[in-house]
Design a protein around this motif. Structure first.
Motif, short mmCIF file in Angstrom:
data_model
loop_
_atom_site.label_atom_id
_atom_site.label_comp_id
_atom_site.label_asym_id
_atom_site.label_seq_id
_atom_site.Cartn_x
_atom_site.Cartn_y
_atom_site.Cartn_z
N SER A 11 84.94 66.31 8.80
CA SER A 11 84.54 65.12 8.07
C SER A 11 83.44 64.43 8.84
O SER A 11 83.53 64.25 10.05
CB SER A 11 85.78 64.24 7.87
OG SER A 11 85.62 63.02 8.48
N ALA A 16 83.96 60.27 3.68
CA ALA A 16 84.91 61.35 3.90
C ALA A 16 86.23 60.79 4.41
O ALA A 16 87.30 61.17 3.95
CB ALA A 16 84.35 62.36 4.89
N ARG A 152 82.12 64.97 1.66
CA ARG A 152 82.90 64.63 0.46
C ARG A 152 82.01 64.05 -0.63
O ARG A 152 82.38 63.07 -1.27
CB ARG A 152 84.04 63.65 0.76
CG ARG A 152 84.87 63.95 2.00
CD ARG A 152 85.89 65.03 1.80
NE ARG A 152 86.81 65.10 2.93
CZ ARG A 152 86.58 65.80 4.05
NH1 ARG A 152 85.47 66.51 4.19
NH2 ARG A 152 87.47 65.81 5.01
#
Ligand code: HEM
Ligand SMILES: [Cu+2]
Lengths: 330, 542
Positions: A11, A16, A152
């Protein structure tokens, strides 16, 4: 976790971390309810196991209040999930104002990128660490989707329209980029990477790039080539609106509607000038449809955005004699 | 199995031996025979779709795309999706079990329109054969979702032919839907009020609503797709002023409700199984009935949750997210009610019940991961990854197919008049359950790791999970073969079944196994609620 068998993605953005927190909460709820149901089902099925051939179950107990309780509890949890999810979603969809725009053109099966200074690269996107980056994306053919798991972030990339996505990487490194909208034969190979570099390294990288021979005309050249400047001159208010500094403003149209001037609006006005007519002007502008490639269109829009910014913010104009293009592969 | 082997009554005529010869089957108007025709057809399509799944999983054993070529792989998963969705899942429970059971359950002689019923099977079969022909010609590589402009402009495969196959098949859904609705309204036995209907019938009523309201939208969408592909009229093509996202709206406006076509009938099956094997009236009968209808209606309002990152406005995304949360409530209530029905029941672990218990677990996981997908923030990351693939297989394979098999095992003695071997049937159910979880659970992890769906080649570090999934698929495949073998075996060698081998209530258990052509010796009347298990039922006939 070994490299061969990771179970969780790395991440590299705040988003994220936020999405992970929500995900783990949802996962927790899923686990609790699944286990609860599984345990109850098994417990009842064993505890109330049929003992004799003729046995029947006891009549139902509980009734309405139980039903209300077990509708209300899930409903409350679901609304909580919704609210939390919506908050993250809106944040993910609204680029902060300090974002620097990079341009993305997707094409079967490659990603073409353009830096603010006009430099171009394919499949690998280099960006400086800590900078808020906004991607303005379009496709030359099918629908694609830009997905960087470590950030993400995901957004479809459509032909004939600009979509945007933003991120601010918190970690230097190379992160995977996938296309997640099925786009034809080599869809699985429409991969690339986002390389996040220390700002100093990024500057050095920019400086080191050898510039390729092919170049796309700069926005300023296109503006002249297409004779846009015959009407949209900053000193003639007569025929067409002055374009200096219009980006990000709200424009009023002949039909009374108001629209925020963004990339999609500029694109529409260039390709289909009659669609939205600025109050006080006539529909005399010719279309540039068919005269510009997606990338030239982006150049032009970039140029329009730069108009009216105080300094020549984009070094492109300075270095344009050498040409900003760097294209590998194509 | 609580076997009450019937005294052999070999001379009784029933629907199977009332008439002989191929013609008597192909021209039959008996809903029970038509159900069997459907059973054969959907099983063949399932087999073909399954075969493609085998190739898909073989390809994904290694990260490099080395087993088949990219183009072949794309055709494989497309045909796998199309066959499974349009030719197996949508017709399976309604056209096989629904067709067979609805008239029996409501005490009718047949469906309202027996000829239309037969026609629907022909339409389905013609659509299917047409689609297979198109596959043999070269297939299609667009994915079962046919997203434009890829399908209209960039794919040079048989998009229109396959679309036409699906278009034709759609009419069989509409015919079935109309037939069920009219039958349920008009042909209930005296005394069988709406709130005395078995929940299986309610579920099919709700499904039929989706059939007749949703399928025309699919038909129109396919026609527009074909028109756009042939004449480039500019509905979807942005170069001509069209809107590619419009197609997604139209497609999902049918295909999201279609997901409920796949699961609602199975929920009906579950309700029957759970009450029969707990020997207890279902908990919250009315809520269960209304929940089916609520799911069918709300299901039409949530299509946009497939499009959160499609460039649709974030406000639209918000509305679709809220509505999706609302659909989850009746689904959750159903799970709670099945569970509560077991409480203080008299639970027997027969084979159909094993499927039912497995179903509850898998459906719960499928449903809750669906809620995760409906949650806006999470979906940004997992949309179009293997997380989605895992989720819909939990619902469709873990839910719909477990339910279909459970139902088939429950009513098999009624359908064929034969029992199947207890050991093998339980063994099969367990193998399927384990194989299923090994196949699809790793895909959740792959999805969160970021593996996109529809990839025939993937980065190396995803390999271990993919190998697990492929190993699971092998077990699952074997699991599916077990029932095929012993069910076919049982048709000839199985013990004869009594009219009511499970001691269940419901009109279908009050006639012979297998039933006579017109279902009942005497038209039944009903004077009690559904699932009245206050005393052990003795069947009226033998
Ligand atoms: C042994 C069992 C099965 C295995 C191993 C399997 C595997 C797969 C795989 C690997 C995909 C491709 C996912 C992707 O690349 O996006 C897929 C897609 C799909 N499967 Fe299955 N599957 C199985 C059974 C089924 C069954 C029984 C159904 C339906 C009843 C089904 C319905 C679908 C659908 C609708 C898709 C989506 C196709 C698409 O997105 O284009 N699958 N399956
Ligand atoms: Cu792509």
């Amino acid at each position: 976790m070994s490299d061969r068998f990771p179970l969780f993605p790395e991440s590299a953005t705040k988003l994220a971390r936020e999405i992970d927190a929500l995900y783990f909460t949802a996962l927790g709820i899923t686990a609790v309810f699944s286990l609860l149901i599984a345990v109850l089902v098994l417990y009842f099925a064993i505890r109330y196991r049929r003992r004799s051939e003729d046995e029947v179950g006891k009549p139902e107990k509980g009734g309405l209040w139980l039903e209300i309780v077990w509708s209300a509890i899930p409903l409350a949890i679901l609304m909580g999930m919704f609210g939390w999810g919506a908050k993250i979603f809106f944040e993910a969809r609204r680029p902060p104002s300090d974002a620097v725009a990079y341009y993305v053109t997707a094409k079967q099966w490659m990603w073409k990128f353009q830096h603010p200074d006009g430099r171009r690269e394919i499949n690998d996107l280099h960006v400086p660490l800590g900078q808020t980056i906004k991607l303005v994306m379009t496709s030359e053919d099918a629908i694609h989707s830009f997905f960087v798991p470590a950030f993400r972030v995901k957004m479809d990339v459509l032909p004939g329209r600009y979509t945007t996505l933003w991120f601010r990487a918190e970690k230097a490194g190379t992160f995977r980029l996938f296309c997640t909208e099925y786009c034809g034969t080599e869809h699985s190979f429409m991969r690339g990477s986002v390389v996040v570099m220390e700002p100093r390294d990024y500057e050095a990288w920019l400086g080191n790039r050898t510039l390729g021979p092919q170049r796309v005309a700069t926005g300023e050249e296109l503006f002249a080539q297409l004779a846009c400047d015959t009407c949209h001159r900053s000193n003639s208010a007569a025929q067409a609106p002055i374009l200096d500094g219009i980006f990000g403003k709200v424009e009023k149209f002949a039909d009374g509607s108001e629209v925020l001037i963004d990339e999609n609006y500029l694109r529409e006005s260039i390709l289909n000038p009659g669609a939205k007519l600025v109050e006080g002007y006539m529909a005399i502008m010719p279309t540039a449809q068919g005269r510009l490639s997606e990338e030239e269109l982006l150049q032009l829009i970039r140029y329009l955005k730069s108009l009216g910014e105080e300094a020549p913010a984009e070094p492109e104009t300075a270095g344009s004699s050498e040409g900003p293009a760097e294209e590998q592969g194509s | 199995m609580s076997t009450q082997v019937a005294k052999a009554d070999r001379r009784r005529t029933h629907y199977l031996n009332a008439d002989f010869g191929v013609k008597s089957w192909l021209l039959t108007r008996d809903h029970k025979r038509i159900a069997l025709l459907y059973l054969i057809s959907v099983s063949l399509f399932f087999l073909l779709g399954g075969l493609m799944a085998v190739f898909i999983r073989l390809e994904l054993v290694t990260p490099a795309g080395d087993f088949v070529q990219a183009g072949t792989y794309n055709r494989l998963f497309t045909m796998h999706g199309i066959l499974m969705v349009f030719f197996f899942l949508i017709p399976s429970v309604p056209a096989v079990l629904g067709n067979f059971l609805i008239p029996l359950m409501i005490g009718a002689k047949d469906l309202a329109f027996p000829r239309i019923n037969l026609a629907s099977w022909y339409v389905y079969t013609i659509g299917g054969l047409f689609t297979l022909w198109a596959v043999l010609q070269g297939g299609v590589d667009t994915g079962w979702t046919f997203y434009v402009p890829f399908s209209t402009t960039y794919s040079n495969t048989y998009v229109i032919a396959v679309g036409l196959g699906i278009f034709i098949t759609g009419f069989s859904s509409i015919m079935t839907g109309v037939n069920f609705i009219v039958t349920i309204h008009r042909m209930r036995a005296p005394g069988l009020t709406w709130f005395r209907l078995p929940l299986f019938v309610w579920a099919h009523y709700a499904t039929s609503l989706i059939f007749i309201l949703g399928t025309p939208v699919l038909a129109i969408t396919i026609l527009l797709l074909a028109a756009e592909r042939m004449f480039h009229i500019g509905i979807f093509d942005p170069a001509l002023g069209g809107d590619p996202v419009l197609f997604q709206h139209l497609f999902w406006f049918y295909s999201h409700p279609a997901v409920y076509i796949m699961i609602l009938p199975t929920m009906g099956v579950m309700s029957e199984l759970v009450t029969a094997f707990a020997r207890k009236r279902i908990f919250g009968y009315k809520v269960m009935a209304f929940a089916s209808v609520a799911i069918a209606i709300l299901g039409f309002l949530v299509w946009g949750h497939h499009m959160y990152v499609s460039s649709q406005s974030p406000y639209a995304g918000m509305i679709f997210s809220v509505l999706s949360m609302l659909v989850a409530v009746p689904s959750a209530v159903k799970v709670f009610n099945w569970t509560a029905t077991l409480y203080e029941g008299s639970v027997s672990w027969e084979t159909p019940m094993l499927y039912a218990l497995g179903f509850i677990g898998l459906f719960t996981i499928g449903g809750l991961t669906g809620v995760m997908l409906a949650t806006l923030g999470i979906d940004i990351h997992v949309h179009d990854t293997y997380f989605v693939v895992a989720h819909f297989h939990y619902i469709m394979v873990g839910g719909a197919i477990m339910g279909f098999l459970g139902g088939l095992h429950f009513w098999w003695p009624k359908i064929t008049g034969r029992l199947y071997p207890i050991f093998w049937s339980k063994f099969g159910a367990i193998v399927i359950f384990l194989g299923f979880n090994l196949t699809f659970f790793p895909q959740f992890l792959l999805g969160y790791m970021g593996m996109p769906r529809r990839y025939y080649s993937y980065p190396d570090d995803f390999q271990v999970l993919n190998v697990m999934s492929s190993a699971g698929a092998t077990i699952l495949g074997i699991g599916y073969l077990i029932p095929v073998i012993y069910l076919i075996w049982s048709m000839r060698y199985g013990k004869r079944a009594s009219a009511n081998p499970w001691g269940a209530v419901g009109l279908e258990w009050e006639t012979h196994s297998p039933p006579p052509t017109f279902n009942f010796d005497e038209p039944p009347t009903v004077d009690h609620e559904a699932y009245e298990y206050t005393k052990r039922k003795e069947s009226r006939v033998e």
